[in-house]
Each structure stands twice: as structure tokens, then as C-alpha cells.
Design a protein around this motif. Sequence first.
Motif, mmCIF file in Angstrom:
data_model
loop_
_atom_site.group_PDB
_atom_site.id
_atom_site.type_symbol
_atom_site.label_atom_id
_atom_site.label_comp_id
_atom_site.label_asym_id
_atom_site.label_seq_id
_atom_site.Cartn_x
_atom_site.Cartn_y
_atom_site.Cartn_z
ATOM 1 N N THR A 117 0.826 -1.189 0.000
ATOM 2 C CA THR A 117 0.000 0.000 0.000
ATOM 3 C C THR A 117 0.873 1.255 0.000
ATOM 4 O O THR A 117 1.830 1.365 0.758
ATOM 5 C CB THR A 117 -0.907 0.024 1.243
ATOM 6 O OG1 THR A 117 -1.757 -1.113 1.198
ATOM 7 C CG2 THR A 117 -1.727 1.300 1.289
ATOM 8 N N THR A 118 0.555 2.206 -0.844
ATOM 9 C CA THR A 118 1.281 3.466 -0.893
ATOM 10 C C THR A 118 0.435 4.545 -0.233
ATOM 11 O O THR A 118 -0.711 4.770 -0.610
ATOM 12 C CB THR A 118 1.576 3.879 -2.348
ATOM 13 O OG1 THR A 118 2.360 2.854 -2.958
ATOM 14 C CG2 THR A 118 2.339 5.192 -2.373
ATOM 15 N N VAL A 119 0.984 5.162 0.782
ATOM 16 C CA VAL A 119 0.262 6.225 1.479
ATOM 17 C C VAL A 119 0.386 7.508 0.672
ATOM 18 O O VAL A 119 1.472 8.014 0.447
ATOM 19 C CB VAL A 119 0.830 6.434 2.895
ATOM 20 C CG1 VAL A 119 0.118 7.579 3.583
ATOM 21 C CG2 VAL A 119 0.705 5.148 3.710
ATOM 22 N N VAL A 154 -0.910 12.584 9.444
ATOM 23 C CA VAL A 154 -1.389 13.331 10.610
ATOM 24 C C VAL A 154 -0.525 12.908 11.794
ATOM 25 O O VAL A 154 -0.638 11.782 12.296
ATOM 26 C CB VAL A 154 -2.871 13.043 10.896
ATOM 27 C CG1 VAL A 154 -3.337 13.832 12.122
ATOM 28 C CG2 VAL A 154 -3.721 13.378 9.679
ATOM 29 N N ASP A 155 0.352 13.791 12.224
ATOM 30 C CA ASP A 155 1.327 13.460 13.258
ATOM 31 C C ASP A 155 0.692 13.568 14.648
ATOM 32 O O ASP A 155 0.403 14.657 15.128
ATOM 33 C CB ASP A 155 2.536 14.387 13.158
ATOM 34 C CG ASP A 155 3.703 13.935 14.028
ATOM 35 O OD1 ASP A 155 3.499 13.041 14.873
ATOM 36 O OD2 ASP A 155 4.809 14.476 13.868
ATOM 37 N N LYS A 156 0.498 12.401 15.284
ATOM 38 C CA LYS A 156 -0.039 12.335 16.638
ATOM 39 C C LYS A 156 0.995 11.771 17.614
ATOM 40 O O LYS A 156 0.652 11.323 18.708
ATOM 41 C CB LYS A 156 -1.307 11.479 16.664
ATOM 42 C CG LYS A 156 -2.451 12.047 15.824
ATOM 43 C CD LYS A 156 -3.696 11.186 15.922
ATOM 44 C CE LYS A 156 -4.842 11.799 15.123
ATOM 45 N NZ LYS A 156 -6.077 10.958 15.211
ATOM 46 N N THR A 157 2.258 11.802 17.207
ATOM 47 C CA THR A 157 3.319 11.281 18.061
ATOM 48 C C THR A 157 3.576 12.226 19.230
ATOM 49 O O THR A 157 3.175 13.395 19.208
ATOM 50 C CB THR A 157 4.618 11.069 17.272
ATOM 51 O OG1 THR A 157 5.041 12.324 16.705
ATOM 52 C CG2 THR A 157 4.403 10.059 16.148
ATOM 53 N N PHE A 196 4.630 4.912 14.575
ATOM 54 C CA PHE A 196 3.926 3.914 13.771
ATOM 55 C C PHE A 196 2.947 4.606 12.834
ATOM 56 O O PHE A 196 2.064 5.345 13.272
ATOM 57 C CB PHE A 196 3.169 2.959 14.705
ATOM 58 C CG PHE A 196 2.599 1.735 14.029
ATOM 59 C CD1 PHE A 196 3.429 0.706 13.625
ATOM 60 C CD2 PHE A 196 1.235 1.625 13.824
ATOM 61 C CE1 PHE A 196 2.907 -0.424 13.014
ATOM 62 C CE2 PHE A 196 0.700 0.498 13.225
ATOM 63 C CZ PHE A 196 1.543 -0.534 12.823
ATOM 64 N N LEU A 197 3.126 4.401 11.527
ATOM 65 C CA LEU A 197 2.264 5.005 10.514
ATOM 66 C C LEU A 197 1.156 4.021 10.159
ATOM 67 O O LEU A 197 1.411 2.917 9.670
ATOM 68 C CB LEU A 197 3.070 5.367 9.275
ATOM 69 C CG LEU A 197 2.296 6.011 8.123
ATOM 70 C CD1 LEU A 197 1.611 7.307 8.577
ATOM 71 C CD2 LEU A 197 3.215 6.274 6.940
ATOM 72 N N ILE A 198 -0.079 4.428 10.400
ATOM 73 C CA ILE A 198 -1.231 3.538 10.231
ATOM 74 C C ILE A 198 -1.666 3.482 8.767
ATOM 75 O O ILE A 198 -1.858 4.519 8.123
ATOM 76 C CB ILE A 198 -2.393 4.005 11.126
ATOM 77 C CG1 ILE A 198 -1.988 3.878 12.596
ATOM 78 C CG2 ILE A 198 -3.667 3.203 10.841
ATOM 79 C CD1 ILE A 198 -2.977 4.498 13.557
ATOM 80 N N GLU A 199 -1.838 2.265 8.263
ATOM 81 C CA GLU A 199 -2.360 2.051 6.918
ATOM 82 C C GLU A 199 -3.822 1.615 6.941
ATOM 83 O O GLU A 199 -4.580 1.919 6.014
ATOM 84 C CB GLU A 199 -1.514 1.007 6.189
ATOM 85 C CG GLU A 199 -0.079 1.455 5.938
ATOM 86 C CD GLU A 199 0.721 0.435 5.151
ATOM 87 O OE1 GLU A 199 0.117 -0.529 4.620
ATOM 88 O OE2 GLU A 199 1.956 0.585 5.069
ATOM 89 N N GLU A 245 -6.387 5.929 8.962
ATOM 90 C CA GLU A 245 -5.315 5.777 7.990
ATOM 91 C C GLU A 245 -4.502 7.067 7.908
ATOM 92 O O GLU A 245 -5.057 8.168 7.924
ATOM 93 C CB GLU A 245 -5.919 5.463 6.617
ATOM 94 C CG GLU A 245 -4.892 5.335 5.501
ATOM 95 C CD GLU A 245 -5.545 5.136 4.155
ATOM 96 O OE1 GLU A 245 -4.841 5.206 3.134
ATOM 97 O OE2 GLU A 245 -6.782 4.928 4.104
ATOM 98 N N ASN A 246 -3.166 6.914 7.866
ATOM 99 C CA ASN A 246 -2.212 8.022 7.780
ATOM 100 C C ASN A 246 -1.983 8.756 9.087
ATOM 101 O O ASN A 246 -1.237 9.736 9.117
ATOM 102 C CB ASN A 246 -2.576 9.022 6.681
ATOM 103 C CG ASN A 246 -2.496 8.386 5.311
ATOM 104 O OD1 ASN A 246 -1.530 7.707 4.994
ATOM 105 N ND2 ASN A 246 -3.522 8.586 4.509
#
Length: 238
Positions: free
Chosen positions: A25-27, A32-35, A98-101, A110-111
Motif C-alpha cells: 500500500t502506498t500512502v 497526521v502526526d499524533k506522536t 507507527f504510521l497507520i495504513e 489511515e495516515n
Amino acid sequence: MRKKTVVPIILVAFVLTLVGCNHETTVTQDIVDKTVAVNSFHPKDYPNKIEVSSTLDFAKIYQNVDELYEDSQNVVYGKVKEIAYIDDSGAAITSYKFLIENSYKGSLKENDMISVLAVGGYVRLQKFIEVFGDAKFKDYSESKRNQTVIQENVMGAPLPQENEKYLLFLSDPIKDESPLPDGAYSEIGAFMGRYYDKGNARNGNTLSRYVPKDEPDFYGGENENYSLSKFENILQKK
């Protein structure tokens, strides 16, 4: 009463042996940075390393995805983007971005990029002594204590690595559980809540989780592997 985040207490028992398409999957959307910020350190800055064996005090053994799903607040699939190590509690914890797909439960999307805490990693010896005392290290000089880091793989479980893909069963965001960082998520049941994608689970390969080498029946013989499509079919029935 608010349920506390499940970050198992490490029993520091030292053994000082001192789909259908062949593409990922290509994002394409904006991340959206929630770190969250963590007080991390780099193990390579410490010339001396002690390897440690430890176990966990589990409140529950999660035998299958149904049990994990029930106790988790968020279920997501994605990729590890960055690793950091924290030891503010005196225990070794790995924090990873962790980047969510895909999101299968909870409010994450997602993202979204989130911070996840995993038990195990590295702890600075000086921090460990500060929290737990120096009974095992009385013969270490001050200089050696400041130059030593402890590497801990809990029950032999591998540490998270950049670019690996996981299916994760997670807590709600941590809140008011100092010294853990507010806004980070923790894996449910430690390594039990992390399924590894070793190939391409979207193309029928399996997601599997770690089994302690000296306890092959740790999950009661129910440690089933899943493709993403099989997992998604299970969710449709919930």
C-alpha cells in the motif's frame, strides 16, 4: 473507574550471562502526526552492554485475536517509522513511531502517525540503579556505571525494528501515568498484542506473533496465523 494502561511490570530476573496485487500500500494522503515527545537516549553512546533475561507478570494470556480484540481499544495495521528507547521508570521500554495504513477498531485513522510503547529495549545502568538499587553492581565504578547500558529482550521477544509492518492491538492513549508519556499507546499484553507481517500479508502471506522459545504452548495451542483478508473477515462478523 478509569482502566489503567496495560504496561506489564517487568520482573527484573537478571541472568547476567553478562489484496491480490503484488505491491504494498502506498500512502498518498498527508500524514497526521499524533506522536509524542519522549526522553530518549541512544544505546550506541554507551561502550559497555549487559545482556539481560527477564520475564513478565501477565494478568492474562491472550490465546487468540478474539480475546485481544475484546480488550483492546484500538486495532491498527501499518509500518514502524522510527525507534527510540526510554527508561524513566527504570525499566527498558521501546517507543516507536507507527504510521497507520488500516484501522479496524477505535478512533485512529489511515495516515495517522502515533507513538507506541513496547516492553523491552535498553535501560541505562545508572537509571536502573537509581530505581532498583545497586546490589548487583557494587563493584562497578562510577565511570563504568555511567558507560553501561542493559539490553533487555523480554522472554526472548524481538524488539521493534524500523520498516517492519505489524498488526497491533493497542490501549487508549496514556494519560496521567507518569513517567510514561501522555498520548502514547501501549501494546495489549506486551508481545502478545503484536502480529508481525514478515512478507506481504495483503497478498496472502501470514501475520504471526512471537512465541517464547522455551514455552511452545504459551498460547494454549491456539496461536493461529492470519492473512489480512482472513483477519478482516473475522472482524466483519463482530
